[in-house]
Scaffold this active site. Structure first.
Site, PDB file in Angstrom:
ATOM      1  N   MET A 157      -1.210   7.271   9.989  1.00 45.91           N
ATOM      2  CA  MET A 157      -1.322   6.792   8.617  1.00 45.91           C
ATOM      3  C   MET A 157      -0.572   5.473   8.394  1.00 45.91           C
ATOM      4  O   MET A 157       0.201   5.030   9.243  1.00 45.91           O
ATOM      5  CB  MET A 157      -0.794   7.856   7.653  1.00 45.91           C
ATOM      6  CG  MET A 157      -1.586   9.158   7.679  1.00 45.91           C
ATOM      7  SD  MET A 157      -0.918  10.426   6.587  1.00 45.91           S
ATOM      8  CE  MET A 157      -1.266   9.723   4.965  1.00 45.91           C
ATOM      9  N   HIS A 158      -0.814   4.870   7.257  1.00 48.00           N
ATOM     10  CA  HIS A 158      -0.015   3.769   6.688  1.00 48.00           C
ATOM     11  C   HIS A 158      -0.202   2.407   7.349  1.00 48.00           C
ATOM     12  O   HIS A 158       0.223   1.394   6.804  1.00 48.00           O
ATOM     13  CB  HIS A 158       1.488   4.094   6.702  1.00 48.00           C
ATOM     14  CG  HIS A 158       1.844   5.457   6.247  1.00 48.00           C
ATOM     15  ND1 HIS A 158       1.460   5.951   5.025  1.00 48.00           N
ATOM     16  CD2 HIS A 158       2.549   6.448   6.864  1.00 48.00           C
ATOM     17  CE1 HIS A 158       1.922   7.194   4.895  1.00 48.00           C
ATOM     18  NE2 HIS A 158       2.568   7.513   5.994  1.00 48.00           N
TER      19      HIS A 158
ATOM     20  N   ASP B 134      -3.579  11.804   9.697  1.00 53.51           N
ATOM     21  CA  ASP B 134      -3.320  12.750  10.786  1.00 53.51           C
ATOM     22  C   ASP B 134      -2.736  14.069  10.310  1.00 53.51           C
ATOM     23  O   ASP B 134      -3.111  15.145  10.805  1.00 53.51           O
ATOM     24  CB  ASP B 134      -2.436  12.126  11.863  1.00 53.51           C
ATOM     25  CG  ASP B 134      -1.167  11.483  11.329  1.00 53.51           C
ATOM     26  OD1 ASP B 134      -0.857  11.596  10.118  1.00 53.51           O
ATOM     27  OD2 ASP B 134      -0.460  10.843  12.133  1.00 53.51           O
TER      28      ASP B 134
END
Length: 491
Positions: free
Chosen positions: A78-79, A237
């Site tokens: 992520m991110h 995830d």
């Protein structure tokens, strides 16, 4: 029918082939490099993700009837900030979730814009790993690159774009950008303005189980699959791992011991804790979840065993642990700073309590206990909201250890359910692909039918009491050293 789940991790992409009954037929893993151009920075080339994913799919399907493939979906780190120009070409290497360069921007968002406003706009506060601070960093430090940005994407969504031609994301992954109004499931106009971007730069929002399109004809030909194969949005995830462990619906919990560690609590209702210590995100089942994330979980084991002890024999080292609940050594698991609940990029790992009779095994045990204590910090926040959790699923590489499961069960005082398939995000992604292709009416139905518990590690009353005493000591250490960490800086 066959479904492909793609787990885009930090060090490798893991691909999984599943049928409509949940049976896993093949698993392939393909590694790619991770670069650290400056201390505390972490970057990857999105082209590496795509190239290894295509190679992985070809390897995954070798020997199988490719005409049976019906859908592809994703679980991903992520991110990360992926930026494309007007020709949809990658402008610069992706800035990853574990990159700490945006300390200044994070401080600006939390203290100048204000945590209260951020929580109002997005249900969350700023963390150095989130996407919005990265955008502000790029705007300040790479203005020429920033001026070229036409699309802002997340890592797994770049794969979905390359396969389908659609700029897309899902609500779970978008929740970690600090650009999404999580409660109302739309982009936050206030955050868009703060970051100096436009809504047109952001991808279209989908539920994780929705098809965003079909595989592009040239990709289908290259892979030998049908053009009708659906590309399903997928999830971040942790949300994908939660689907893969059956942590959907209301009040269910999953603990993931991957490179990072998470405690994930599914909820049908939107919820935010008072201090935003936990992330309040959308879930892949169409509802919401609370999540506590520590940046270093299994990474601590890897650092200690491989980096310091120079061994890869995890089983030998961890099987030697027998003195549960009586270790006098404490370990703070903050190798890369910490997110939940401290939100402190300056925090660092440390051992304390060693004496002349401290053994190698004591140190190994302390690392594993420190990971569990760190996750319990987040569990305590959830409990403060009145969320009563009695049991949890567990997944991730670190969860393969019997000692780890025993420690988690007794530190948390939770029944720990072990599932038949511990493939986490990849399995969850394949389930989402099946839902997106209409095999199941909902994610919850799919998870209930496909995810099977094979064993449970129960907490032991005596050990729970011992670990309760040790946890109360553990939680005193960080406040004592917090100010000292800040004198060290982030390098």
């Amino acid at each position: 029918m066959l479904f492909i789940g793609i787990d885009l991790g930090t060090s490798a992409v893991k691909l999984l082939l599943m049928d409509e009954n949940g049976k896993i037929h093949n698993i392939v893993s393909k590694e790619y490099p991770l670069s650290f151009p400056e201390p505390g920075w972490a970057e990857q080339n999105p082209e590496d993700w795509y190239g290894q994913s295509i190679a992985g799919i070809n390897e995954l399907l070798a020997g199988f009837d490719k005409s049976e493939v019906a859908g592809i979906s994703f679980g991903g780190q992520m991110h990360g900030l992926v930026v494309l120009d007007e020709n949809d070409q990658v402008i610069r290497p992706a800035i990853l979730w574990n990159d700490g360069r945006s300390v200044k921007e994070t401080d600006y968002l939390n203290n100048k814009i204000g945590k209260e406003k951020l929580s109002q706009y997005t249900a969350n506060i700023a963390f150095a790993g989130f996407t919005a601070p990265k955008i502000l960093w790029m705007k300040e430090n790479e203005p020429e690159n920033f001026a070229r940005v036409k699309k802002i994407m997340l890592p797994k969504d770049y794969l979905a774009y390359r396969l389908s031609g659609v700029h897309c994301t899902d609500y779970s992954d978008a929740s970690g950008m600090l650009l999404l109004d999580v409660k109302n499931r739309c982009w936050s106009k206030e955050m868009i303005e703060i970051c100096g971007i436009s809504e047109e730069m952001l991808p279209k929002l989908f539920e994780s189980y929705e098809a965003v399109g079909q595989v592009k004809p040239e990709i289908a030909k290259q892979l030998g699959i049908k053009e009708e194969v659906k590309v399903v949005a997928g999830a971040g995830d942790n949300a994908a791992a939660a689907v893969g462990t059956g942590t959907v619906g209301d009040g269910r919990c999953n603990i993931s011991l991957g490179t990072s560690g998470t405690i994930f609590i599914a909820s049908k209702d939107f919820c935010v804790d008072k201090y935003n210590a936990l992330h309040s995100f959308g879930h892949a089942d169409g509802n919401y979840h609370l999540m506590g994330c520590m940046l270093s979980a299994a990474a601590c084991n890897k650092w200690w065993l491989e980096g310091i002890l120079d061994t890869k024999d995890y089983v030998k080292e961890q099987t030697a642990i027998t003195n549960f609940g009586n270790n006098q050594v404490f370990y703070l698991p903050y190798l890369m700073g910490e997110r939940s609940p401290h939100n402190d990029p300056f925090a660092r790992a440390m051992f304390i309590g060693m004496s002349m009779d401290t053994s190698r095994t004591d140190m190994t045990q302390a690392v594993m206990e420190g990971i569990a204590f760190g996750l319990r910090d987040s569990l305590e926040v959830a409990r403060s909201l009145g969320i009563g959790i009695q049991r949890t699923k567990i997944c991730g590489g670190g969860a393969k250890s019997a000692a780890a499961k025993k420690i988690v069960a007794n530190v948390m005082d939770l029944s720990v359910d072990v599932i038949e398939s511990e493939e986490g995000p990849g399995y969850g992604a394949a389930i989402l692909a099946a839902v997106g292709c209409g095999v199941f009416a909902s994610v919850e139905e799919a998870a209930d039918k496909l995810v099977k518990v094979t064993a449970t590690v129960e907490p032991e009353k005596e050990l729970v009491a011992k670990y309760e005493e040790r946890y109360q000591k553990f939680r005193q250490i960080y406040p004592l050293v917090k100010d000292f960490y800040h004198t060290l800086g982030t390098n």
